[in-house]
Scaffold this active site. Structure first.
Site: not given
Length: 376
Positions: A38, A132, A252, A300
């Site tokens: 998955k 779950r 940043y 990013m």
């Protein structure tokens, strides 16, 4: 046609993937060993992972959704495929035309499959303590499953990565009891960490995920670390080289200040690619045999790396009576250029411990911009 160049790549070691599967298979004793593929094969590429593991002998694969299942059908061959999230009201049309089996998780899913599944086989998940997905043991024993063709009855361990946790034994005991009451072709409890708990957790089929892809299910376990090989390596190209004077800030927020003149490499990778901000303080990259730290915040699309290099280091040998000798080891600086490839350094368990991110997060958040490179 000219194909666009990608400045990011994920190099896959297919031999390591197969070696990990064989190691996990051996740990499971006589149980069949499947593979969870998955989340795009935990980030490395599900279709290629299925093809290589299938060629090695794996005959049971697990995905989360029907969209994931549909993408794997062209490479599945004669192997089985189970969809862990079952069959919801919007899945039924695809489920009825797919060779994949639903893993039924609720009374509603059981009823939906009984009414529409035309007697086809299914898998069933029982919740033995994770709360779950899955039927409760009481629901499973109520007659709800009578008449269904259950291929694999399964449950999922909540704390297998903590070998001493008492819930492991409680879930094992509960699942054994269920196996006595509910007929199925096979029974399955163990994921990667569950396999490492011992053969009594293996039953007839194991479902490893993380360890297939180089993760260590129980960090600090020397046996696992020796048996499981890294599978994926991230490489990124240098976009720009720049010289930063002492006292200037980088990135940043101006969170990093140069304590001396620095040579900085700006690399083509950032949090949009799965190199998350939490990795910044612990991050390192490698070139040849040397390691360099990430500095400043992760952006990013970019990270900054300190490529400043010394030309040597002092080696001091100390004996019982104090300093015995010292010598200087000289080496030549690496000559970097724009476009050079650097390797994101550090094994998954180490990076997980340093960043606070799980190994699962580090793998499955790898972005689509990384070109997956498998051996030809």
């Amino acid at each position: 046609m000219i194909l666009p160049h990608s400045p990011l790549r994920l190099k896959i070691d297919a031999d390591a993937l197969v070696s990990n599967w064989r190691w996990l298979s051996a740990k499971g004793g006589g149980a069949a060993c499947g593979a969870a593929v998955k989340a795009n094969g935990y980030g490395i590429g599900a279709r290629e992972a299925v093809a290589h593991l299938g060629n090695a002998g794996c005959r049971d694969f697990f995905v989360a959704t029907w969209a994931e299942a549909e993408a794997l059908l062209p490479v599945l061959g004669d192997a089985g495929l189970s969809v862990l999230h079952g069959v919801g009201p919007d899945d039924l049309e695809m489920a009825l035309t797919s060779p994949a089996r639903p893993v039924l998780n609720s009374p509603q899913q059981v009823a939906r499959w009984r009414e529409s599944g035309q007697g086809r086989p299914c898998d069933v998940m029982i919740d033995t303590g994770m709360n779950r997905l899955g039927l409760t043991p009481e629901q499973a024993r109520s007659g709800l499953l009578d008449g269904l063709r259950v291929d694999t009855l399964m449950s999922h361990l909540a704390c297998a990565d903590e070998p001493e946790h008492p819930l492991n034994e409680r879930q094992l005991f509960a699942f054994r009891r269920l196996g006595q009451d509910i007929p199925a072709v096979r029974y399955s409890l163990a994921n990667s960490a569950g396999i490492c708990l011992g053969e009594k957790y293996a039953f007839g089929l194991t479902r490893p995920g993380l360890a297939l892809y180089g993760g260590i299910p129980v960090p600090g376990d020397a046996g696992q670390a020796a048996g499981i090989r890294p599978v994926a390596t991230i490489e990124a190209q240098i976009v720009q080289l720049r010289d930063v004077p002492e006292g200037a800030t980088i990135g940043y927020g101006a969170t990093y200040s140069a304590r001396a003149p620095m040579r900085i490499g700006i690399l083509n990778i950032g949090y949009a690619d799965g190199y998350l901000r939490a990795l910044g303080p612990a991050g390192r990259v490698r070139a040849e045999d040397r390691s360099f730290p990430v500095v400043g915040r992760v952006s990013m699309d970019l990270i900054a790396v300190d490529l400043t290099q010394e030309t040597g280091r002092e080696l001091v040998r100390i004996g019982r009576g104090g300093v015995v000798s010292s010598e200087r080891q000289e080496f030549s600086p690496i000559q970097f250029s724009e476009g050079d490839w650097l390797t994101v350094d550090r094994p998954l368990p180490d990076l997980s411990a340093a960043s606070g991110l799980s190994q699962y997060e580090l793998l499955t958040t790898l972005g689509a911009r990384l070109r997956r490179v498998w051996p030809s």
